[in-house]
Scaffold this active site. Sequence first.
Site, short mmCIF file in Angstrom:
data_model
loop_
_atom_site.label_atom_id
_atom_site.label_comp_id
_atom_site.label_asym_id
_atom_site.label_seq_id
_atom_site.Cartn_x
_atom_site.Cartn_y
_atom_site.Cartn_z
CB CYS A 137 45.94 32.08 34.70
SG CYS A 137 47.26 32.48 35.85
CG HIS A 170 43.94 32.90 39.98
ND1 HIS A 170 43.37 32.06 39.03
CD2 HIS A 170 45.03 33.46 39.37
CE1 HIS A 170 44.09 32.11 37.92
NE2 HIS A 170 45.10 32.95 38.11
CB CYS A 184 46.24 38.19 32.56
SG CYS A 184 46.05 38.09 34.36
#
EC number: 2.3.1.9
Length: 384
Positions: free
Chosen positions: A89, A339, A369
């Site tokens: 991510c 996201h 994260c």
Amino acid sequence: MAEAYIVDAVRAPTGRKKGSLAAVHPADLAAHPLKALIARTGIDPALVDDVIWGCCDTIGPQAGDIGRTAWLVAGLPEHVPGVTIDRQCGSSQQAIHFAAQGVMSGTQDLVVAGGSQAMNAIPISAAMFAGQPYGFDSPFVGAKGWVARYGTEEVNQIKSAEMIAAKWQISREAMEAFATASHARAQAATDKGWFAAEIAPLEGLAHDETIRPTTSPEGLAQLKPVREGGIITAGMSSQNCDGAAALLIAGEAAVKAHRLTPRARIHHLSVRADNPIWMLTGPIPATRYALEKAGMSIDDIDLFECNEAFASVPMAWMQELGVPHEKMNVQGGGIALGHPIGATGARLMTTLLNALERTGGRYGLQTMCEGGGQANVTIIERLG
């Protein structure tokens, strides 16, 4: 050490699942902010030393070093190289770090950093079964060394989000209120035109179409948990979407030589990691480490961006570090804005930069994260 500056930052709007950007080829999606960045800055693209691009699940039309492909698809000079990186991510936040380190070292002068993710073209489920045969987020559980160290328990983002909610005593109702606030903030920012300066419209889409302004705690309470017996639902999780963002990072010599006007200075950059089974707790020790290295405290930071992978992640982070909600994700987060994994780091930085300019804040801190229990932290200082 030499300085690294953010000259400009731009992003595509986030396109929802089966939305306006679903049919856009991943390379065209990635090329879009590159073209917009060059147009906005007026820089000669032939002067760019490298394109550092974040993207996960580089299979199918996202394969073959999309950072390089996107630059070519954008019609930009062939002699400029590109590289694609994967820190899960945090891929495009890491791209910004590598770009800044390149100019800070003096080995490069102008670097484009960013990322993209076409989640309609390459859904998480397709990527999971193509590249992660042992299950969601668990491509390593068959390794003897992994089993010896961590056992055979499932490694799963939803499970981690549930564990975090339990440890920090975050109720489902509290997470639903947080998710509702994310949508409300994002809609308010859209209505007030706060995103307009950072978005380059694509396919007729000029706003983020992932925002659900009618979201309410009552509505979210009707959703079924993702895991049997759990409390995490889709409504308190980040949305799958399409997105891309790009930044121009310049060294001091390039700023002077090309008469550029930087918008921000990279004040600090670091990356740390935590237990991979918990996976999503990385931002907590990473932020502590970053502030200590930078000689700063929470009170020194004017605005924060902590990615809303799941509501429990930033909520636990705020609780541990004493970050006030009114200073974090002030224009909404991943629950409302989506996201797009490989693009999110650059999207967060683009939004943080504009929010600092809008509010007159000086320092902004970004963290998120990442798979494997990792977390990047970047602190920027607004200039001007």
